[in-house]
Design a protein around this motif. Structure first.
Motif, PDB file in Angstrom:
ATOM      1  N   PHE A 166      96.770 -39.306  61.320  1.00 45.01           N
ATOM      2  CA  PHE A 166      96.084 -38.516  60.236  1.00 45.01           C
ATOM      3  C   PHE A 166      95.635 -39.527  58.863  1.00 45.01           C
ATOM      4  O   PHE A 166      96.307 -40.682  58.840  1.00 45.01           O
ATOM      5  N   VAL A 167      94.682 -39.136  58.550  1.00 41.75           N
ATOM      6  CA  VAL A 167      93.879 -39.846  57.229  1.00 41.75           C
ATOM      7  C   VAL A 167      93.773 -38.665  56.213  1.00 41.75           C
ATOM      8  O   VAL A 167      93.295 -37.562  56.313  1.00 41.75           O
ATOM      9  N   ARG A 222      88.350 -39.551  54.880  1.00 48.96           N
ATOM     10  CA  ARG A 222      87.799 -39.674  56.309  1.00 48.96           C
ATOM     11  C   ARG A 222      86.740 -40.087  56.482  1.00 48.96           C
ATOM     12  O   ARG A 222      85.742 -40.244  55.358  1.00 48.96           O
ATOM     13  N   ILE A 234      89.053 -45.226  59.326  1.00 50.02           N
ATOM     14  CA  ILE A 234      90.325 -45.738  59.164  1.00 50.02           C
ATOM     15  C   ILE A 234      91.074 -45.312  60.405  1.00 50.02           C
ATOM     16  O   ILE A 234      91.882 -46.229  60.989  1.00 50.02           O
ATOM     17  N   TYR A 243      89.782 -44.932  63.357  1.00 51.67           N
ATOM     18  CA  TYR A 243      89.289 -45.904  64.242  1.00 51.67           C
ATOM     19  C   TYR A 243      90.270 -47.228  64.165  1.00 51.67           C
ATOM     20  O   TYR A 243      90.511 -47.854  65.272  1.00 51.67           O
ATOM     21  N   ASN A 282      89.966 -29.665  68.786  1.00 51.11           N
ATOM     22  CA  ASN A 282      90.071 -30.564  67.831  1.00 51.11           C
ATOM     23  C   ASN A 282      88.888 -31.553  68.131  1.00 51.11           C
ATOM     24  O   ASN A 282      89.198 -32.642  68.335  1.00 51.11           O
ATOM     25  N   ALA A 335      88.859 -35.540  66.419  1.00 44.64           N
ATOM     26  CA  ALA A 335      89.659 -36.178  67.130  1.00 44.64           C
ATOM     27  C   ALA A 335      89.446 -36.520  68.538  1.00 44.64           C
ATOM     28  O   ALA A 335      89.556 -37.837  68.959  1.00 44.64           O
ATOM     29  N   LEU A 370      86.832 -39.071  68.196  1.00 39.62           N
ATOM     30  CA  LEU A 370      87.471 -40.388  67.993  1.00 39.62           C
ATOM     31  C   LEU A 370      88.030 -40.991  69.118  1.00 39.62           C
ATOM     32  O   LEU A 370      87.647 -42.416  69.547  1.00 39.62           O
ATOM     33  N   LYS A 385      85.463 -42.558  71.636  1.00 40.84           N
ATOM     34  CA  LYS A 385      84.655 -43.591  71.247  1.00 40.84           C
ATOM     35  C   LYS A 385      85.585 -44.984  71.569  1.00 40.84           C
ATOM     36  O   LYS A 385      84.959 -45.755  71.634  1.00 40.84           O
TER      37      LYS A 385
HETATM   38  C1  LIG Z   1      90.835 -37.036  63.211  1.00 43.36           C
HETATM   39  C2  LIG Z   1      90.966 -37.894  62.144  1.00 43.36           C
HETATM   40  C3  LIG Z   1      92.394 -38.755  62.129  1.00 43.36           C
HETATM   41  C4  LIG Z   1      89.957 -38.730  62.015  1.00 43.36           C
HETATM   42  O1  LIG Z   1      90.016 -39.843  60.980  1.00 43.36           O
HETATM   43  P1  LIG Z   1      88.910 -40.493  60.135  1.00 43.36           P
HETATM   44  O2  LIG Z   1      89.479 -41.688  59.763  1.00 43.36           O
HETATM   45  O3  LIG Z   1      88.114 -39.747  59.473  1.00 43.36           O
HETATM   46  O4  LIG Z   1      88.113 -40.961  61.568  1.00 43.36           O
HETATM   47  P2  LIG Z   1      87.069 -42.189  61.559  1.00 43.36           P
HETATM   48  O5  LIG Z   1      86.130 -42.352  60.364  1.00 43.36           O
HETATM   49  O6  LIG Z   1      87.645 -43.491  62.108  1.00 43.36           O
HETATM   50  O7  LIG Z   1      85.999 -41.765  62.575  1.00 43.36           O
HETATM   51  C5  LIG Z   1      85.601 -42.597  63.964  1.00 43.36           C
HETATM   52  C6  LIG Z   1      84.957 -41.809  64.843  1.00 43.36           C
HETATM   53  O8  LIG Z   1      85.819 -40.419  65.172  1.00 43.36           O
HETATM   54  C7  LIG Z   1      84.733 -39.377  65.303  1.00 43.36           C
HETATM   55  N1  LIG Z   1      84.944 -38.355  64.040  1.00 43.36           N
HETATM   56  C8  LIG Z   1      85.861 -38.448  63.279  1.00 43.36           C
HETATM   57  N2  LIG Z   1      85.884 -37.418  62.300  1.00 43.36           N
HETATM   58  C9  LIG Z   1      84.822 -36.518  62.836  1.00 43.36           C
HETATM   59  C10 LIG Z   1      84.389 -35.363  62.380  1.00 43.36           C
HETATM   60  N3  LIG Z   1      84.955 -34.583  61.331  1.00 43.36           N
HETATM   61  N4  LIG Z   1      83.527 -34.782  63.178  1.00 43.36           N
HETATM   62  C11 LIG Z   1      82.911 -35.409  64.341  1.00 43.36           C
HETATM   63  N5  LIG Z   1      83.290 -36.474  64.657  1.00 43.36           N
HETATM   64  C12 LIG Z   1      84.541 -37.082  64.053  1.00 43.36           C
HETATM   65  C13 LIG Z   1      83.178 -39.936  65.319  1.00 43.36           C
HETATM   66  O9  LIG Z   1      83.081 -40.213  66.713  1.00 43.36           O
HETATM   67  C14 LIG Z   1      83.580 -40.970  64.365  1.00 43.36           C
HETATM   68  O10 LIG Z   1      82.522 -42.179  64.563  1.00 43.36           O
HETATM   69  P3  LIG Z   1      81.057 -41.881  63.867  1.00 43.36           P
HETATM   70  O11 LIG Z   1      81.704 -41.750  62.197  1.00 43.36           O
HETATM   71  O12 LIG Z   1      80.422 -43.163  64.120  1.00 43.36           O
HETATM   72  O13 LIG Z   1      80.362 -40.769  64.296  1.00 43.36           O
HETATM   73  C15 LIG Z   1      91.101 -37.007  60.837  1.00 43.36           C
HETATM   74  O14 LIG Z   1      89.950 -36.131  60.853  1.00 43.36           O
HETATM   75  C16 LIG Z   1      92.236 -36.351  60.563  1.00 43.36           C
HETATM   76  O15 LIG Z   1      93.310 -36.647  59.899  1.00 43.36           O
HETATM   77  N6  LIG Z   1      92.318 -35.124  60.940  1.00 43.36           N
HETATM   78  C17 LIG Z   1      93.653 -34.247  60.790  1.00 43.36           C
HETATM   79  C18 LIG Z   1      94.997 -34.667  61.615  1.00 43.36           C
HETATM   80  C19 LIG Z   1      94.275 -34.497  63.093  1.00 43.36           C
HETATM   81  O16 LIG Z   1      93.720 -33.620  63.449  1.00 43.36           O
HETATM   82  N7  LIG Z   1      94.871 -35.665  63.750  1.00 43.36           N
HETATM   83  C20 LIG Z   1      94.663 -35.880  65.178  1.00 43.36           C
HETATM   84  C21 LIG Z   1      95.601 -35.012  66.081  1.00 43.36           C
HETATM   85  S1  LIG Z   1      95.632 -35.444  67.706  1.00 43.36           S
END
Ligand SMILES: CC(C)(COP(=O)(O)OP(=O)(O)OC[C@H]1O[C@@H](n2cnc3c(N)ncnc32)[C@H](O)[C@@H]1OP(=O)(O)O)[C@@H](O)C(=O)NCCC(=O)NCCS
Length: 124
Positions: free
Chosen positions: A55-56, A61, A65, A67, A89, A92, A95, A98
């Motif tokens: 979670f972030v 986001r 982070i 990643y 999702n 996720a 992510l 990747k």
């Molecule tokens: C999923 C989550 C953890 C991603 O966190 P984040 O720190 O924003 O992700 P990052 O910045 O590290 O993203 C890295 C890659 O992930 C993918 N990604 C992350 N968010 C994305 C979005 N909103 N849409 C599309 N791709 C996404 C992309 O490939 C991204 O690379 P890019 O920026 O070069 O395109 C965050 O959106 C979150 O907390 N979501 C709610 C909780 C959740 O769903 N957790 C997963 C449960 S299994």
């Protein structure tokens, strides 16, 4: 800055997801200016590692982070890693892909009637 978290109240104040500690699981936190903005809940179960939740905070986001939290685990444990994710999702799933995770199975109705994917990243 990445740091292991032992204080449950700190991590559980961040999202609706509630961490409960057991002998297998750990929480890695991501701090900005000493403030917790994201976490990774994972379990090391003998020869494999399971991601329980990541979670972030919304305003932090898309800054890599999540990643970096996952990359830390990948680089510091030479273990196969598995996780379950809701098939809707897309952020996720993207992510995880990747970072080299692949969809290996579908889990029918895993999330309150919605299918999940089992994803895996094999140790190199
Ligand atoms: C999923 C989550 C953890 C991603 O966190 P984040 O720190 O924003 O992700 P990052 O910045 O590290 O993203 C890295 C890659 O992930 C993918 N990604 C992350 N968010 C994305 C979005 N909103 N849409 C599309 N791709 C996404 C992309 O490939 C991204 O690379 P890019 O920026 O070069 O395109 C965050 O959106 C979150 O907390 N979501 C709610 C909780 C959740 O769903 N957790 C997963 C449960 S299994």
């Amino acid at each position: 800055m990445l740091k292991e978290i032992n204080d449950l109240s700190l991590v559980n104040s961040l999202s609706d997801y509630q961490v409960t500690f057991n002998e297998f699981n750990k929480v890695l936190g991501y701090f900005v200016d000493e403030k917790l903005v994201g976490f990774l809940d994972y379990s090391v179960i003998y020869e494999r590692l399971e991601i329980n939740y990541i979670f972030v905070k919304e305003e932090y986001r898309r800054h890599y982070i999540a990643y970096n939290l996952l990359k830390y685990i990948i680089d510091n444990y030479n273990l196969d890693i598995t996780l379950e994710v809701n098939i809707n999702n897309h952020s996720a799933i993207s992510l995880y892909q990747k970072l080299g995770f692949e969809i290996v199975a579908k889990r029918p109705k895993y999330y309150n009637g919605i299918d999940g994917y089992l994803m895996e990243r094999r140790a190199s």
